[in-house]
Design a protein around this motif. Structure first.
Motif, mmCIF file in Angstrom:
data_model
loop_
_atom_site.group_PDB
_atom_site.id
_atom_site.type_symbol
_atom_site.label_atom_id
_atom_site.label_comp_id
_atom_site.label_asym_id
_atom_site.label_seq_id
_atom_site.Cartn_x
_atom_site.Cartn_y
_atom_site.Cartn_z
ATOM 1 N N ARG A 6 5.871 3.003 -5.984
ATOM 2 C CA ARG A 6 6.460 2.077 -6.957
ATOM 3 C C ARG A 6 7.207 2.796 -8.078
ATOM 4 O O ARG A 6 7.845 2.138 -8.915
ATOM 5 N N VAL A 47 2.914 3.991 -13.801
ATOM 6 C CA VAL A 47 2.835 2.836 -12.909
ATOM 7 C C VAL A 47 1.460 2.215 -13.092
ATOM 8 O O VAL A 47 0.448 2.922 -13.082
ATOM 9 N N LEU A 80 -1.059 -0.303 -11.328
ATOM 10 C CA LEU A 80 -1.255 -0.859 -9.990
ATOM 11 C C LEU A 80 -2.484 -1.769 -9.949
ATOM 12 O O LEU A 80 -3.590 -1.326 -10.264
#
Length: 305
Positions: A19, A80, A82
């Motif tokens: 990502r 990121v 998650l």
């Protein structure tokens, strides 16, 4: 570009790395531990590292924070966040499971399930959820706690889905590089710092917080970590909203540099979160600081107030 991440393949870290915009098209290199990843970055063996730093259930990943606080300098260039979902993977039915393996942070997020459904199972720690799955596939343990995609990759049947104690669990991962200029401001950024204070000075930590508060900088996280110099000796890991390029963040950093025993800048980078930053109080926004600086320049140049 080569990114080292916490392996083996099939970990949450690998899923989060996919990502990260900066990792598009980059080679992903799995390594077995967080210190090995960050040391590989420091030595220039890889261009960047990608490691977990905190989760919403268990808190700080201390290995990552301690490496950033005390190791040779590195900076964070991105993050990121998650969402994480856990399953119980095993070729055995739950009644036959005597041992369960997983990463310590994963185990911490399914304690309720384990107490309720597998109260007699012995829990073992692994370096990652993917390593735990592989050790189950190799017959070393009966079951593991991992992500659904990790169980699939290891060829393990899922005995129970969505076993986490919290339905909103998230883990935050950071993109770490050798010291370099930060990415351009995004308008929704974090600046991470480590500050060391004079522990014999009354109000030393309050002085640190004041440098941020009087400039309208919101402190989103503070974590104390031992320095190893004796009991009561701590450094403080801070996450603040704002960017190094912001005038008020620049003033705050220079203020901290004046009053702290040491300040380690750990990077300014975009938040991976839909929430917008808390707006500063009236008079403490970036335009207010820019206007005040321009006014002072006029005075110093002999202009009218």
């Amino acid at each position: 570009m080569e990114f080292a991440y916490l392996g083996p393949r099939g970990t949450f870290t690998e899923a989060a790395l996919r990502r990260l915009p900066a990792a598009k098209g980059a080679a992903a290199v799995p390594l077995p531990s967080i210190p090995e990843i960050l040391d590989a970055v420091r030595r220039g063996e890889v261009d960047a590292g990608f490691v977990p730093i905190e989760n919403s259930q268990e808190g700080t990943v201390t290995l990552t924070v301690d490496e950033l606080v005390g190791g040779d300098p590195l900076v964070i260039a991105g993050e990121v966040v998650l969402p994480v979902t856990f399953v119980l993977a095993s070729a055995k039915a739950p009644a036959a499971i005597a041992t369960v393996a997983s990463h310590p942070h994963a185990i911490a997020q399914v304690r309720g399930f384990l107490r309720r459904e597998l109260p007699n199972a012995v829990v073992h720690q692994a370096l990652s959820t993917a390593q735990a799955a592989q050790r189950v596939a190799d017959g070393e343990f009966d079951a593991c706690v991992c992500a659904p995609f990790t169980a699939e990759a290891a060829g393990l049947p899922v005995q129970a889905f969505d076993i986490g104690d919290s339905s909103g669990a998230e883990t935050r991962f950071v993109h770490v590089v050798r010291p370099t200029a930060p990415p351009e401001p995004s308008g929704n950024d974090i600046t991470s710092l480590v500050v060391s204070i004079d522990h014999d000075r009354v109000g030393a930590l309050l002085a640190v917080l004041t440098e941020l508060a009087i400039r309208g900088i919101n402190l989103t996280r503070i974590e104390s970590r031992p320095t190893g110099e004796g009991l009561g000796r701590y450094a403080f890991f801070l996450d603040c909203t704002g960017h190094l390029a912001d005038p008020r963040m620049g003033e705050a950093l220079t203020g901290l540099r004046r009053i702290c025993a040491d300040v380690r800048y750990l990077g300014s980078y975009p938040r991976d979160h839909s929430d917008r930053p808390v707006p500063p109080p009236a008079g403490l926004g970036d335009t207010d600081f820019a206007d005040a600086a321009a006014w002072l320049d006029r005075l110093r140049g002999g202009g009218a107030a």
